[in-house]
Design a protein around this motif. Structure first.
Motif, PDB file in Angstrom:
ATOM      1  N   VAL A 113       7.565  42.361   0.225  1.00  0.00           N
ATOM      2  CA  VAL A 113       8.863  42.437   0.726  1.00  0.00           C
ATOM      3  C   VAL A 113       9.315  44.043   0.535  1.00  0.00           C
ATOM      4  N   THR A 114       9.367  44.894   1.317  1.00  0.00           N
ATOM      5  CA  THR A 114       9.707  46.267   1.153  1.00  0.00           C
ATOM      6  C   THR A 114      11.150  46.326   0.918  1.00  0.00           C
ATOM      7  N   GLY A 115      11.638  47.434   0.242  1.00  0.00           N
ATOM      8  CA  GLY A 115      13.117  47.375   0.171  1.00  0.00           C
ATOM      9  C   GLY A 115      13.773  46.233  -0.411  1.00  0.00           C
ATOM     10  N   ASN A 134       5.036  33.107  -3.810  1.00  0.00           N
ATOM     11  CA  ASN A 134       5.172  34.210  -4.911  1.00  0.00           C
ATOM     12  C   ASN A 134       5.130  35.800  -4.299  1.00  0.00           C
ATOM     13  N   ILE A 135       6.145  36.434  -4.764  1.00  0.00           N
ATOM     14  CA  ILE A 135       6.476  37.950  -4.072  1.00  0.00           C
ATOM     15  C   ILE A 135       6.348  39.105  -4.951  1.00  0.00           C
ATOM     16  N   VAL A 136       5.642  40.149  -4.162  1.00  0.00           N
ATOM     17  CA  VAL A 136       5.878  41.475  -4.686  1.00  0.00           C
ATOM     18  C   VAL A 136       7.127  42.197  -4.257  1.00  0.00           C
ATOM     19  N   ILE A 137       8.010  42.389  -5.211  1.00  0.00           N
ATOM     20  CA  ILE A 137       9.276  43.266  -4.809  1.00  0.00           C
ATOM     21  C   ILE A 137       8.935  44.513  -4.814  1.00  0.00           C
ATOM     22  N   ASN A 138       9.874  45.468  -3.960  1.00  0.00           N
ATOM     23  CA  ASN A 138       9.578  46.665  -4.026  1.00  0.00           C
ATOM     24  C   ASN A 138      10.958  47.564  -3.649  1.00  0.00           C
ATOM     25  N   GLY A 139      11.049  48.685  -4.171  1.00  0.00           N
ATOM     26  CA  GLY A 139      12.317  49.304  -3.681  1.00  0.00           C
ATOM     27  C   GLY A 139      12.833  50.395  -4.966  1.00  0.00           C
ATOM     28  N   LEU A 140      13.990  51.010  -4.659  1.00  0.00           N
ATOM     29  CA  LEU A 140      14.432  51.809  -5.443  1.00  0.00           C
ATOM     30  C   LEU A 140      15.400  51.173  -6.459  1.00  0.00           C
ATOM     31  N   GLY A 141      16.027  51.669  -7.721  1.00  0.00           N
ATOM     32  CA  GLY A 141      16.843  51.136  -8.607  1.00  0.00           C
ATOM     33  C   GLY A 141      16.466  51.551  -9.832  1.00  0.00           C
ATOM     34  N   ALA A 142      17.566  51.274 -10.812  1.00  0.00           N
ATOM     35  CA  ALA A 142      17.597  51.510 -12.193  1.00  0.00           C
ATOM     36  C   ALA A 142      16.771  50.586 -12.755  1.00  0.00           C
ATOM     37  N   PRO A 143      15.477  50.758 -13.774  1.00  0.00           N
ATOM     38  CA  PRO A 143      14.763  50.062 -14.148  1.00  0.00           C
ATOM     39  C   PRO A 143      15.313  48.633 -15.041  1.00  0.00           C
ATOM     40  N   GLY A 144      16.324  48.819 -15.487  1.00  0.00           N
ATOM     41  CA  GLY A 144      17.133  47.596 -16.290  1.00  0.00           C
ATOM     42  C   GLY A 144      17.602  46.583 -15.097  1.00  0.00           C
ATOM     43  N   ASP A 145      18.113  47.186 -13.957  1.00  0.00           N
ATOM     44  CA  ASP A 145      18.805  46.400 -13.112  1.00  0.00           C
ATOM     45  C   ASP A 145      17.363  45.541 -12.216  1.00  0.00           C
ATOM     46  N   ILE A 146      16.480  46.453 -12.124  1.00  0.00           N
ATOM     47  CA  ILE A 146      15.185  45.804 -11.349  1.00  0.00           C
ATOM     48  C   ILE A 146      14.580  44.473 -12.301  1.00  0.00           C
ATOM     49  N   GLU A 147      14.659  44.896 -13.675  1.00  0.00           N
ATOM     50  CA  GLU A 147      13.961  43.654 -14.511  1.00  0.00           C
ATOM     51  C   GLU A 147      14.927  42.559 -14.625  1.00  0.00           C
ATOM     52  N   ARG A 148      16.145  42.679 -14.590  1.00  0.00           N
ATOM     53  CA  ARG A 148      17.259  41.418 -14.520  1.00  0.00           C
ATOM     54  C   ARG A 148      16.825  40.774 -13.191  1.00  0.00           C
ATOM     55  N   LEU A 149      16.668  41.564 -11.963  1.00  0.00           N
ATOM     56  CA  LEU A 149      16.686  40.966 -10.750  1.00  0.00           C
ATOM     57  C   LEU A 149      15.003  40.080 -10.582  1.00  0.00           C
ATOM     58  N   THR A 150      14.018  40.834 -11.076  1.00  0.00           N
ATOM     59  CA  THR A 150      12.846  40.168 -10.919  1.00  0.00           C
ATOM     60  C   THR A 150      12.866  38.831 -12.025  1.00  0.00           C
ATOM     61  N   GLU A 151      13.416  38.920 -13.144  1.00  0.00           N
ATOM     62  CA  GLU A 151      13.753  37.613 -14.196  1.00  0.00           C
ATOM     63  C   GLU A 151      14.455  36.744 -13.305  1.00  0.00           C
ATOM     64  N   ASP A 152      15.545  36.895 -12.638  1.00  0.00           N
ATOM     65  CA  ASP A 152      16.199  36.095 -11.934  1.00  0.00           C
ATOM     66  C   ASP A 152      15.442  35.420 -11.034  1.00  0.00           C
ATOM     67  N   LEU A 153      14.720  35.953 -10.176  1.00  0.00           N
ATOM     68  CA  LEU A 153      13.905  35.388  -9.155  1.00  0.00           C
ATOM     69  C   LEU A 153      12.699  34.619  -9.673  1.00  0.00           C
ATOM     70  N   ALA A 154      12.140  35.159 -10.880  1.00  0.00           N
ATOM     71  CA  ALA A 154      11.031  34.171 -11.475  1.00  0.00           C
ATOM     72  C   ALA A 154      11.575  33.108 -11.965  1.00  0.00           C
ATOM     73  N   GLY A 155      12.839  32.972 -12.275  1.00  0.00           N
ATOM     74  CA  GLY A 155      13.766  31.955 -12.772  1.00  0.00           C
ATOM     75  C   GLY A 155      13.490  30.571 -11.640  1.00  0.00           C
ATOM     76  N   ASN A 157       8.559  44.008   6.461  1.00  0.00           N
ATOM     77  CA  ASN A 157       8.967  45.684   6.335  1.00  0.00           C
ATOM     78  C   ASN A 157      10.250  45.637   6.688  1.00  0.00           C
ATOM     79  N   ASN A 158      11.020  46.048   5.328  1.00  0.00           N
ATOM     80  CA  ASN A 158      12.570  45.897   5.380  1.00  0.00           C
ATOM     81  C   ASN A 158      13.065  47.288   5.137  1.00  0.00           C
ATOM     82  N   ALA A 159      12.465  48.021   4.150  1.00  0.00           N
ATOM     83  CA  ALA A 159      13.077  49.238   3.599  1.00  0.00           C
ATOM     84  C   ALA A 159      13.747  50.215   4.649  1.00  0.00           C
ATOM     85  N   GLY A 160      14.943  50.502   4.589  1.00  0.00           N
ATOM     86  CA  GLY A 160      15.241  51.493   5.385  1.00  0.00           C
ATOM     87  C   GLY A 160      16.475  52.209   5.063  1.00  0.00           C
ATOM     88  N   ILE A 161      16.707  53.474   5.753  1.00  0.00           N
ATOM     89  CA  ILE A 161      18.025  54.260   5.576  1.00  0.00           C
ATOM     90  C   ILE A 161      18.656  54.598   6.858  1.00  0.00           C
TER      91      ILE A 161
END
Ligand code: NAD
Length: 273
Positions: free
Chosen positions: A23-25, A44-65, A102-106
């Motif tokens: 899932v992009t973005g 199972n998911i491959v996450i992608n996108g921009l963001g602070a490393p700490g925020d992304i770590e929290r987010l992936t842990e949350d989803l893995a939960g 394909n979701n990433a967009g601006i």
């Protein structure tokens, strides 16, 4: 003659169990909503996108939960090579790709005579070309597996235009053309390609454009929300990321196989007018 039926043993709470989704973005907004819905559905998911490393770590842990495997790929999808690698890395790591969103967009809002050329280029690269590169990389494996679900997050702006969004409207119309073409090319291989066309959804992308729109139209914030954004949406409310996630799960799931090349509006009636 036996008519074909769609076989389901029993309705399941995890219709995407065992699937691998990219899932992009998906570090924010709609992409994150879709990733959460996919995780709840067992993918199972491959996450992608921009963001602070700490925020992304929290987010992936949350989803893995939620009991699924989550990995993060920081690919910058402005670059053609990185977009293709996001997919090839996922295939190398998991041996498959079943679902590609394909979701990433601006967005950028300005009258065309003042529209910065570099913003036009960036919007075409991320909102349109990245989808071409990821699909191009994913299609051979999907065809070989005889299964694939490609979901492009387009927009109501793939169907209708609004002033001051020349680059975005052009890119989103392009995404719909790409969607229909891929749908035709892969229809016999168990692969579907559809576009979801949301109206306004409350996300950081929309929040950011309120200020730009206020400036371009000489309005204040409340006027932009009431008179510009929700003026187009007869429901007078924003669509939610949970609604979008549920639709994406349906398209990717066992009953989504005959929906192909479609532009599915989730816009509170906007494009019915
Ligand atoms: P958002 O800003 O909340 O999320 C955008 C995501 O794209 C984020 O994860 C961000 O990190 C990622 N991203 C940005 N640049 C990137 C890059 N170079 N490489 C990789 N990832 C990058 O926005 P959103 O509102 O959730 O929008 C998601 C999609 O939905 C976009 O394609 C948008 O056009 C579309 N859409 C949004 C709305 C809406 O009202 N929010 C309506 C219709 C369509």
């Amino acid at each position: 003659m036996d008519y074909p039926t769609t076989k389901m043993t029993a309705p399941t709470a995890k219709p995407l169990s065992g699937r691998l989704a990219v899932v992009t973005g998906s570090t924010s907004g709609i992409g994150l909503g879709i990733a959460r819905a996919f995780a709840e559905a067992g993918a199972n998911i491959v996450i992608n996108g921009l963001g602070a490393p700490g925020d992304i770590e929290r987010l992936t842990e949350d989803l893995a939960g939620l009991g699924v495997e989550i990995s993060f790929d920081p690919a910058n999808l402005m670059l053609a090579e990185s977009a293709a690698k996001l997919v090839s890395n996922a295939i190398d790591r998991h041996g498959r790709i079943d679902i590609l969103v394909n979701n990433a967009g601006i967005q950028h809002v300005a009258p065309i005579e003042e529209f910065p050329v570099e913003k036009w280029d960036a919007i075409q690269a991320l909102n349109l070309a990245a989808a071409f590169h990821t699909i191009r990389a994913a299609i051979p494996d999907m065809k070989a597996a005889g299964f694939g679900r490609i979901i492009n997050i387009a927009s109501a702006h793939a169907l209708v235009a609004s002033p001051y969004k020349s680059a975005y409207v052009a890119a989103k119309h392009g995404v719909l053309g790409l969607t229909k073409t891929v749908a035709l090319e892969a229809a016999r291989d168990g692969v579907t390609c559809n576009a979801i066309c949301p109206g306004y959804v409350w996300t950081p992308l929309v929040e950011a454009q309120i200020e730009d729109t206020a400036r371009a139209r000489g309005l204040d914030r409340a006027q932009v929300i009431e008179d510009v954004l929700l003026a187009a949406q007869p429901s007078k409310r924003f669509a939610t990321v949970e609604e979008l996630g549920a639709l994406a799960v349906f398209l990717a799931g066992p009953f989504g196989g005959s929906i192909n090349g479609a532009a599915i509006a989730m816009d509170g009636g906007w494009t019915a007018q």
